[in-house]
Design a protein around this motif. Structure first.
Motif, PDB file in Angstrom:
ATOM      1  N   ASN A 110       0.799  -1.228   0.000  1.00 24.02           N
ATOM      2  CA  ASN A 110       0.000   0.000   0.000  1.00 24.02           C
ATOM      3  C   ASN A 110       0.830   1.276   0.000  1.00 24.02           C
ATOM      4  O   ASN A 110       0.275   2.361   0.154  1.00 24.02           O
ATOM      5  CB  ASN A 110      -0.930  -0.011   1.223  1.00 24.02           C
ATOM      6  CG  ASN A 110      -1.870  -1.198   1.207  1.00 24.02           C
ATOM      7  OD1 ASN A 110      -2.445  -1.529   0.170  1.00 24.02           O
ATOM      8  ND2 ASN A 110      -2.035  -1.863   2.348  1.00 24.02           N
ATOM      9  N   GLN A 111       2.153   1.137  -0.187  1.00 21.72           N
ATOM     10  CA  GLN A 111       3.056   2.293  -0.116  1.00 21.72           C
ATOM     11  C   GLN A 111       2.743   3.119   1.129  1.00 21.72           C
ATOM     12  O   GLN A 111       2.450   4.305   1.078  1.00 21.72           O
ATOM     13  CB  GLN A 111       2.946   3.148  -1.391  1.00 21.72           C
ATOM     14  CG  GLN A 111       3.475   2.438  -2.623  1.00 21.72           C
ATOM     15  CD  GLN A 111       3.495   3.313  -3.866  1.00 21.72           C
ATOM     16  OE1 GLN A 111       3.170   4.494  -3.820  1.00 21.72           O
ATOM     17  NE2 GLN A 111       3.883   2.724  -4.984  1.00 21.72           N
ATOM     18  N   GLY A 112       2.821   2.428   2.256  1.00 20.39           N
ATOM     19  CA  GLY A 112       2.425   3.016   3.531  1.00 20.39           C
ATOM     20  C   GLY A 112       3.425   4.010   4.087  1.00 20.39           C
ATOM     21  O   GLY A 112       4.432   4.354   3.458  1.00 20.39           O
ATOM     22  N   ALA A 113       3.125   4.462   5.291  1.00 25.19           N
ATOM     23  CA  ALA A 113       3.975   5.443   5.971  1.00 25.19           C
ATOM     24  C   ALA A 113       4.184   5.008   7.421  1.00 25.19           C
ATOM     25  O   ALA A 113       3.304   4.395   8.030  1.00 25.19           O
ATOM     26  CB  ALA A 113       3.343   6.824   5.920  1.00 25.19           C
ATOM     27  N   ILE A 114       5.350   5.349   7.952  1.00 30.34           N
ATOM     28  CA  ILE A 114       5.700   5.023   9.330  1.00 30.34           C
ATOM     29  C   ILE A 114       6.073   6.310  10.048  1.00 30.34           C
ATOM     30  O   ILE A 114       6.850   7.119   9.529  1.00 30.34           O
ATOM     31  CB  ILE A 114       6.893   4.039   9.381  1.00 30.34           C
ATOM     32  CG1 ILE A 114       6.557   2.736   8.653  1.00 30.34           C
ATOM     33  CG2 ILE A 114       7.314   3.768  10.831  1.00 30.34           C
ATOM     34  CD1 ILE A 114       7.786   1.896   8.310  1.00 30.34           C
ATOM     35  N   VAL A 115       5.520   6.491  11.237  1.00 29.59           N
ATOM     36  CA  VAL A 115       5.875   7.631  12.087  1.00 29.59           C
ATOM     37  C   VAL A 115       6.356   7.087  13.426  1.00 29.59           C
ATOM     38  O   VAL A 115       5.629   6.363  14.105  1.00 29.59           O
ATOM     39  CB  VAL A 115       4.671   8.568  12.308  1.00 29.59           C
ATOM     40  CG1 VAL A 115       5.054   9.703  13.262  1.00 29.59           C
ATOM     41  CG2 VAL A 115       4.178   9.143  10.982  1.00 29.59           C
ATOM     42  N   ASN A 116       7.582   7.414  13.774  1.00 23.92           N
ATOM     43  CA  ASN A 116       8.149   7.018  15.062  1.00 23.92           C
ATOM     44  C   ASN A 116       8.109   8.201  16.018  1.00 23.92           C
ATOM     45  O   ASN A 116       8.656   9.265  15.717  1.00 23.92           O
ATOM     46  CB  ASN A 116       9.599   6.552  14.889  1.00 23.92           C
ATOM     47  CG  ASN A 116       9.711   5.262  14.108  1.00 23.92           C
ATOM     48  OD1 ASN A 116       8.863   4.383  14.228  1.00 23.92           O
ATOM     49  ND2 ASN A 116      10.753   5.140  13.302  1.00 23.92           N
ATOM     50  N   ILE A 117       7.453   8.011  17.159  1.00 22.95           N
ATOM     51  CA  ILE A 117       7.448   9.058  18.174  1.00 22.95           C
ATOM     52  C   ILE A 117       8.673   8.857  19.062  1.00 22.95           C
ATOM     53  O   ILE A 117       8.791   7.872  19.776  1.00 22.95           O
ATOM     54  CB  ILE A 117       6.163   9.024  19.029  1.00 22.95           C
ATOM     55  CG1 ILE A 117       4.908   9.082  18.131  1.00 22.95           C
ATOM     56  CG2 ILE A 117       6.169  10.174  20.029  1.00 22.95           C
ATOM     57  CD1 ILE A 117       4.763  10.341  17.313  1.00 22.95           C
ATOM     58  N   ARG A 122       8.708   3.031  -1.781  1.00 21.07           N
ATOM     59  CA  ARG A 122       8.055   4.331  -1.566  1.00 21.07           C
ATOM     60  C   ARG A 122       7.324   4.385  -0.230  1.00 21.07           C
ATOM     61  O   ARG A 122       6.263   5.003  -0.106  1.00 21.07           O
ATOM     62  CB  ARG A 122       7.111   4.667  -2.723  1.00 21.07           C
ATOM     63  CG  ARG A 122       7.839   4.793  -4.053  1.00 21.07           C
ATOM     64  CD  ARG A 122       6.946   5.305  -5.156  1.00 21.07           C
ATOM     65  NE  ARG A 122       7.669   5.379  -6.411  1.00 21.07           N
ATOM     66  CZ  ARG A 122       7.141   5.803  -7.559  1.00 21.07           C
ATOM     67  NH1 ARG A 122       5.872   6.186  -7.590  1.00 21.07           N
ATOM     68  NH2 ARG A 122       7.867   5.846  -8.657  1.00 21.07           N
ATOM     69  N   ILE A 123       7.919   3.712   0.757  1.00 16.07           N
ATOM     70  CA  ILE A 123       7.410   3.802   2.121  1.00 16.07           C
ATOM     71  C   ILE A 123       8.172   4.922   2.821  1.00 16.07           C
ATOM     72  O   ILE A 123       9.392   4.891   2.904  1.00 16.07           O
ATOM     73  CB  ILE A 123       7.615   2.467   2.877  1.00 16.07           C
ATOM     74  CG1 ILE A 123       6.805   1.351   2.208  1.00 16.07           C
ATOM     75  CG2 ILE A 123       7.221   2.617   4.343  1.00 16.07           C
ATOM     76  CD1 ILE A 123       7.108  -0.029   2.763  1.00 16.07           C
ATOM     77  N   ARG A 124       7.452   5.898   3.295  1.00 17.58           N
ATOM     78  CA  ARG A 124       8.077   7.046   3.953  1.00 17.58           C
ATOM     79  C   ARG A 124       8.195   6.777   5.453  1.00 17.58           C
ATOM     80  O   ARG A 124       7.279   6.220   6.067  1.00 17.58           O
ATOM     81  CB  ARG A 124       7.262   8.307   3.703  1.00 17.58           C
ATOM     82  CG  ARG A 124       7.211   8.717   2.225  1.00 17.58           C
ATOM     83  CD  ARG A 124       6.336   9.926   1.996  1.00 17.58           C
ATOM     84  NE  ARG A 124       4.937   9.658   2.307  1.00 17.58           N
ATOM     85  CZ  ARG A 124       4.323  10.033   3.412  1.00 17.58           C
ATOM     86  NH1 ARG A 124       4.986  10.710   4.352  1.00 17.58           N
ATOM     87  NH2 ARG A 124       3.050   9.757   3.609  1.00 17.58           N
ATOM     88  N   VAL A 125       9.321   7.187   6.036  1.00 12.86           N
ATOM     89  CA  VAL A 125       9.576   6.967   7.460  1.00 12.86           C
ATOM     90  C   VAL A 125      10.086   8.265   8.076  1.00 12.86           C
ATOM     91  O   VAL A 125      11.109   8.803   7.638  1.00 12.86           O
ATOM     92  CB  VAL A 125      10.618   5.851   7.679  1.00 12.86           C
ATOM     93  CG1 VAL A 125      10.675   5.473   9.163  1.00 12.86           C
ATOM     94  CG2 VAL A 125      10.317   4.624   6.826  1.00 12.86           C
ATOM     95  N   ASN A 126       9.385   8.762   9.071  1.00  7.96           N
ATOM     96  CA  ASN A 126       9.777   9.997   9.731  1.00  7.96           C
ATOM     97  C   ASN A 126       9.597   9.872  11.241  1.00  7.96           C
ATOM     98  O   ASN A 126       8.882   8.983  11.716  1.00  7.96           O
ATOM     99  CB  ASN A 126       8.944  11.167   9.208  1.00  7.96           C
ATOM    100  CG  ASN A 126       9.231  11.469   7.743  1.00  7.96           C
ATOM    101  OD1 ASN A 126      10.284  11.999   7.411  1.00  7.96           O
ATOM    102  ND2 ASN A 126       8.304  11.115   6.861  1.00  7.96           N
ATOM    103  N   ALA A 127      10.249  10.753  11.974  1.00  9.52           N
ATOM    104  CA  ALA A 127      10.154  10.744  13.438  1.00  9.52           C
ATOM    105  C   ALA A 127       9.716  12.117  13.941  1.00  9.52           C
ATOM    106  O   ALA A 127      10.072  13.149  13.360  1.00  9.52           O
ATOM    107  CB  ALA A 127      11.493  10.366  14.062  1.00  9.52           C
ATOM    108  N   ILE A 128       8.948  12.102  15.016  1.00  8.65           N
ATOM    109  CA  ILE A 128       8.560  13.327  15.717  1.00  8.65           C
ATOM    110  C   ILE A 128       9.242  13.321  17.075  1.00  8.65           C
ATOM    111  O   ILE A 128       9.231  12.309  17.778  1.00  8.65           O
ATOM    112  CB  ILE A 128       7.032  13.406  15.897  1.00  8.65           C
ATOM    113  CG1 ILE A 128       6.332  13.421  14.541  1.00  8.65           C
ATOM    114  CG2 ILE A 128       6.647  14.649  16.704  1.00  8.65           C
ATOM    115  CD1 ILE A 128       4.820  13.338  14.628  1.00  8.65           C
ATOM    116  N   LEU A 129       9.813  14.464  17.437  1.00  9.78           N
ATOM    117  CA  LEU A 129      10.474  14.599  18.735  1.00  9.78           C
ATOM    118  C   LEU A 129       9.707  15.604  19.583  1.00  9.78           C
ATOM    119  O   LEU A 129       9.901  16.814  19.450  1.00  9.78           O
ATOM    120  CB  LEU A 129      11.921  15.067  18.573  1.00  9.78           C
ATOM    121  CG  LEU A 129      12.925  14.061  18.016  1.00  9.78           C
ATOM    122  CD1 LEU A 129      12.768  13.910  16.514  1.00  9.78           C
ATOM    123  CD2 LEU A 129      14.342  14.463  18.355  1.00  9.78           C
TER     124      LEU A 129
END
Length: 256
Positions: free
Chosen positions: A130-137, A174-181
């Motif tokens: 599904n060309q998903g997305a990951i967000v790491n807190i 095309r899976i995007r991976v980002n982090a929030i601090l």
């Protein structure tokens, strides 16, 4: 802004209260389907009710790889797809260098880090499809230190490293991976910590004065807004980033 998250199935660990609860609530408001992986029954049931059934509560604390595989399987059995993951569950457990010990340190890292990897690992075939997305807190403590919490900070730093590593590894899909601090966010867990001081109101006011933008705490909803954006196609060319939602707390002169 319309984020086009309608009917997207998003796993949210620790998704019943605090930052995770705000993210689940935001997903519901956008028409997405949160899978709330959290042992907190009361708060999770309120969110599922708000979603009119378009949500799933898995009353589980993610400890082992088997727990994470079970959560992924339950989501797939219920909704047939997974479009994204918000890795959020964890706690600042105060396992330090002087007051901790090797056994407690290892447990702290396991509790705060391993399930981030496990959940993504087992959901990866769906995220690819599904060309998903990951967000790491993560946490500002990963870059500033805090003192007295070696296990938690080591885990949070590893989460930032994994964000970059996964962003590279998953580029072909095309899976995007980002982090929030986040920095100072007034959650139920934070309130519990504040109440441990002899003068809680004074302590809260002291901390708030050090936050440059508005001299106030960040709200869980402000973290949630960034998470929803990162999960959406509006962030379609954003990956491998560490994003600070903290009112300037980490980088601006607090004397301001």
């Amino acid at each position: 802004m319309i984020l086009h998250l309608q009917d997207k199935v998003i796993l949210v660990s620790g998704g019943a209260k605090g930052i995770g609860g705000a993210i689940s609530k935001g997903l519901i408001e956008e028409g997405a389907i949160p899978v709330i992986i959290d042992p907190s029954e009361k708060e999770a049931n309120e969110l599922v009710k708000k979603a009119s059934g378009k949500a799933l509560h898995i009353p589980m604390r993610l400890v082992s790889a088997e727990d994470c595989q079970s959560a992924v399987n339950q989501a797939l059995n219920t909704f047939g797809r997974i479009d994204g993951i918000v890795n959020n569950a964890g706690a600042n457990d105060g396992v330090g260098l002087e007051k901790g010990n090797p056994k407690a340190f290892a447990k702290s890292i396991a509790t705060n880090l391993y399930h981030y990897y496990y959940l993504v690992h087992f959901a990866l075939p769906e995220l690819k499809r599904n060309q998903g997305a990951i967000v790491n807190i993560s946490s500002k403590t990963a870059v500033t230190g805090q003192g007295g919490t070696s296990g938690y900070v080591a885990a949070k730093g590893a989460q930032l490293a994994l964000t970059r590593e996964w962003a590279v590894e998953l580029l072909p899909y095309r899976i995007r991976v980002n982090a929030i601090l986040p920095a100072e966010v007034y959650t139920p867990m934070y309130e519990q910590w504040i109440q441990s001081f002899p003068n809680p109101e004074e302590k809260l006011a002291e901390i708030s004065r050090r936050i440059p933008l508005g001299q106030r705490m960040t709200t869980p909803e402000e973290i949630a807004s960034m998470a929803l954006f990162l999960l959406s196609d509006k962030a379609s060319h954003l990956t491998g980033q560490h994003l600070y939602v903290d009112g300037g707390y980490t980088h601006l002169d607090r004397a301001l």
